[in-house]
Scaffold this active site. Structure first.
Site, short mmCIF file in Angstrom:
data_model
loop_
_atom_site.label_atom_id
_atom_site.label_comp_id
_atom_site.label_asym_id
_atom_site.label_seq_id
_atom_site.Cartn_x
_atom_site.Cartn_y
_atom_site.Cartn_z
N ARG A 37 0.80 -1.23 0.00
CA ARG A 37 0.00 0.00 0.00
C ARG A 37 0.83 1.27 0.00
O ARG A 37 0.43 2.29 -0.55
CB ARG A 37 -0.93 0.01 1.21
CG ARG A 37 -2.01 -1.08 1.08
CD ARG A 37 -3.06 -0.87 2.14
NE ARG A 37 -4.05 -1.92 2.10
CZ ARG A 37 -5.05 -2.03 2.98
NH1 ARG A 37 -5.17 -1.16 3.96
NH2 ARG A 37 -5.91 -3.02 2.90
N ASP A 139 -15.46 9.30 9.44
CA ASP A 139 -14.38 8.33 9.24
C ASP A 139 -13.04 9.06 9.37
O ASP A 139 -12.97 10.28 9.15
CB ASP A 139 -14.47 7.67 7.86
CG ASP A 139 -13.75 6.34 7.81
OD1 ASP A 139 -14.43 5.29 7.93
OD2 ASP A 139 -12.50 6.33 7.68
#
Ligand SMILES: C[S@@+](CC[C@H](N)C(=O)[O-])C[C@H]1O[C@@H](n2cnc3c(N)ncnc32)[C@H](O)[C@@H]1O
Length: 269
Positions: A37, A139
């Site tokens: 990632r 979030d």
């Protein structure tokens, strides 16, 4: 430029980074995930090692890059009407509250790209009569918060949306948007999305009839779970409800709520 494989010491730095930033405890087995990632970000800065990228994150000079690394290290898997029992429960609450004078408020506390909050909105739009209602989704990842605001999804994610709701609350894409759906503007306007870190003092959000804190505690250790749950429970109205993911539990985490059904808890009145 070739990026060197991440060493154990460098991986430990990223474990600490995401723990400090989000409270996420990343297992040793996640080394390949971190390389996969973040590797592109290391290369994008023309760096050769994860250690050099970690230094850049710690320099205080690159706040956007820090947010990007947090975005990349969070797991945002979600879909509409995930864990359907919670939406059946929500429906029964909404039917009870549908003509009360006080507004009905819901918080999707780790809302990812918004499917949980919009599923909630569809149920409330369907059930409520005169009662005002609103939904908040939050979030830690700004990338998913932005995508939640757009309300545009691949049809794949909407497999569990009842056909009647698809017709009433969504538009099917065509041309470039073939295979996509857009949540109707009227419904999008009922749902607000903002950034919030559950692992830090929360901004003033008001009080909620029901909070969804689902499939995020799996990433936290018990101390973090206790702190997050205490913070989130403060926002639940007396007599209000708190839902966690079906694989999560509040055993050993809090005694401030009682379980009314598996993964559904109520705060005393
Ligand atoms: C697997 S998704 C769950 C989404 C949805 N609640 C569901 O059950 O389908 C977990 C979400 O938690 C968010 N998250 C992780 N740590 C967080 C924190 N400290 N504060 C707020 N959100 C966090 C991630 O960014 C991710 O979008």
């Amino acid at each position: 430029m070739q990026v060197q494989a991440i060493s154990n010491a460098e991986f430990a730095q990223f474990q600490r980074f995401i723990f400090d930033a989000a409270g996420i405890s990343m297992a040793d087995a996640k080394k390949a995930l971190v390389m996969g990632r973040l590797g592109k970000r290391v290369a994008a800065h023309g760096l050769q090692s994860f250690g050099a990228y970690f230094k850049l994150l710690c320099s205080g000079q690159h706040p956007n890059e820090v947010q990007m690394a947090v975005d990349l290290l969070t797991t945002n898997e979600t879909y509409f009407f995930r864990e359907i029992k919670h939406f059946e429960f929500l429906r029964s609450l909404a039917l009870e509250a549908r003509s009360r004078p006080e507004s009905f408020r819901v918080w999707s506390a780790a809302s990812s790209s918004g499917e949980e909050a919009y599923s909630t909105a569809m149920v409330l739009a369907d059930c409520m009569q005169t009662t005002a209602w609103d939904i908040l989704g939050t979030d830690i990842s700004t990338r998913v918060v932005e995508s939640a605001r757009r309300g545009l999804y691949s049809m794949e994610r909407a497999r569990h949306v009842p056909p009647e709701y698809l017709r009433r609350f969504c538009r099917k894409g065509s041309g470039t948007y073939d295979g996509m759906l857009l949540v109707n503007q009227a419904l999008r306007q009922r749902v607000a999305f903002r950034h919030a870190n559950l692992n830090a003092p929360l901004p003033e959000l008001g009080r909620f009839d029901i909070v969804f804190l689902r499939n995020v505690m799996i990433y936290f250790n018990n101390d973090t779970k206790r702190a997050v749950v205490a913070r989130v429970l403060d926002t639940v109205k007396p007599g209000g409800y708190f839902c966690v993911g079906h694989s999560e539990s509040l055993n050993d985490i809090t005694t401030a709520v009682r379980m009314v059904a598996p993964s559904i808890y109520q705060k005393p009145k």
